[in-house]
Design a protein around this motif. Sequence first.
Motif, PDB file in Angstrom:
ATOM      1  N   SER A 183      -4.725  -9.508   4.153  1.00 42.48           N
ATOM      2  CA  SER A 183      -4.275  -8.176   3.738  1.00 42.48           C
ATOM      3  C   SER A 183      -5.457  -7.264   3.447  1.00 42.48           C
ATOM      4  O   SER A 183      -6.489  -7.693   2.939  1.00 42.48           O
ATOM      5  N   GLN A 184      -5.283  -5.993   3.762  1.00 44.90           N
ATOM      6  CA  GLN A 184      -6.237  -4.948   3.405  1.00 44.90           C
ATOM      7  C   GLN A 184      -5.828  -4.386   2.043  1.00 44.90           C
ATOM      8  O   GLN A 184      -4.732  -4.655   1.555  1.00 44.90           O
ATOM      9  N   GLY A 234       0.776 -18.871  -4.550  1.00 49.24           N
ATOM     10  CA  GLY A 234       1.702 -17.811  -4.156  1.00 49.24           C
ATOM     11  C   GLY A 234       0.974 -16.538  -3.767  1.00 49.24           C
ATOM     12  O   GLY A 234       1.307 -15.884  -2.766  1.00 49.24           O
ATOM     13  N   LEU A 235      -0.042 -16.187  -4.539  1.00 48.42           N
ATOM     14  CA  LEU A 235      -0.824 -14.988  -4.240  1.00 48.42           C
ATOM     15  C   LEU A 235      -1.600 -15.145  -2.930  1.00 48.42           C
ATOM     16  O   LEU A 235      -1.676 -14.214  -2.133  1.00 48.42           O
ATOM     17  N   LYS A 236      -2.159 -16.325  -2.711  1.00 45.45           N
ATOM     18  CA  LYS A 236      -2.888 -16.568  -1.456  1.00 45.45           C
ATOM     19  C   LYS A 236      -1.972 -16.369  -0.262  1.00 45.45           C
ATOM     20  O   LYS A 236      -2.357 -15.759   0.737  1.00 45.45           O
ATOM     21  N   THR A 237      -0.758 -16.894  -0.357  1.00 45.22           N
ATOM     22  CA  THR A 237       0.206 -16.762   0.731  1.00 45.22           C
ATOM     23  C   THR A 237       0.586 -15.298   0.952  1.00 45.22           C
ATOM     24  O   THR A 237       0.609 -14.820   2.085  1.00 45.22           O
ATOM     25  N   VAL A 295      -3.141  -1.637  -9.085  1.00 45.59           N
ATOM     26  CA  VAL A 295      -4.024  -0.564  -9.547  1.00 45.59           C
ATOM     27  C   VAL A 295      -5.423  -0.724  -8.955  1.00 45.59           C
ATOM     28  O   VAL A 295      -6.023   0.236  -8.476  1.00 45.59           O
ATOM     29  N   THR A 296      -5.940  -1.922  -8.981  1.00 48.02           N
ATOM     30  CA  THR A 296      -7.279  -2.173  -8.447  1.00 48.02           C
ATOM     31  C   THR A 296      -7.340  -1.838  -6.960  1.00 48.02           C
ATOM     32  O   THR A 296      -8.299  -1.218  -6.496  1.00 48.02           O
ATOM     33  N   ALA A 297      -6.314  -2.204  -6.225  1.00 53.11           N
ATOM     34  CA  ALA A 297      -6.289  -1.936  -4.785  1.00 53.11           C
ATOM     35  C   ALA A 297      -6.119  -0.450  -4.478  1.00 53.11           C
ATOM     36  O   ALA A 297      -6.555   0.017  -3.427  1.00 53.11           O
ATOM     37  N   LYS A 339       2.295  -4.551  -1.332  1.00 52.97           N
ATOM     38  CA  LYS A 339       2.923  -5.848  -1.586  1.00 52.97           C
ATOM     39  C   LYS A 339       3.050  -6.123  -3.082  1.00 52.97           C
ATOM     40  O   LYS A 339       4.049  -6.704  -3.524  1.00 52.97           O
ATOM     41  N   SER A 340       2.069  -5.697  -3.854  1.00 53.48           N
ATOM     42  CA  SER A 340       2.122  -5.893  -5.310  1.00 53.48           C
ATOM     43  C   SER A 340       3.268  -5.090  -5.915  1.00 53.48           C
ATOM     44  O   SER A 340       4.026  -5.597  -6.750  1.00 53.48           O
ATOM     45  N   ILE A 341       3.400  -3.849  -5.505  1.00 50.23           N
ATOM     46  CA  ILE A 341       4.479  -3.006  -6.041  1.00 50.23           C
ATOM     47  C   ILE A 341       5.837  -3.545  -5.621  1.00 50.23           C
ATOM     48  O   ILE A 341       6.769  -3.583  -6.424  1.00 50.23           O
ATOM     49  N   GLU A 342       5.947  -4.000  -4.391  1.00 52.71           N
ATOM     50  CA  GLU A 342       7.214  -4.596  -3.950  1.00 52.71           C
ATOM     51  C   GLU A 342       7.528  -5.854  -4.749  1.00 52.71           C
ATOM     52  O   GLU A 342       8.677  -6.107  -5.125  1.00 52.71           O
TER      53      GLU A 342
END
Length: 164
Positions: free
Chosen positions: A88-89, A80-83, A26-28, A96-99
């Motif tokens: 990423s833009q 995990g999030l850093k990886t 949502v933030t992105a 990626k979050s939705i996936e």
Amino acid sequence: MADKSSFTKEEWVLLLESPMMAGMAVTAADPSGLWGLLKESFAGGNALAKAIADPGANPLVKALATDFSTSEARSAARDGLKTKFANSQAADVKTKSIESLRQVSAVLKAKAPGDAPAFRSWLRQISQTTAEAANEGGLLGFGGVQVSEAEKATLAEISSALEI
């Protein structure tokens, strides 16, 4: 009732990341400046804290929130999030979050079908709370709208990914 032992280490880390993914998508979708970003980033943390304190919380949600309170779990989620998001833009973060939420939904369906609806609903509520945390548009937090059209579209995508 599912708990940490019901999942592989990789699946559990994916679940640990999921509250942050629900908010980050949502933030992105419609970044709202520094103040808005701070407000929106607290939504996932607040949801975890509430789940620990809520005696009526879904057992899997409570187990995840309780585990997240350990430094080991927070480190695993952070790493995990850093990886996932290295270089990423904003549009990539949303996609990626939705996936990732789609993968969470599949894992829940396979490993915790009884807990899946409540867990998915919890993640959807985190995304809704994130969307409502800061006004979009306007000037210095005044004016604008509670939830932008881009955020509404992202909430629909999240609902679809979570099979809600």
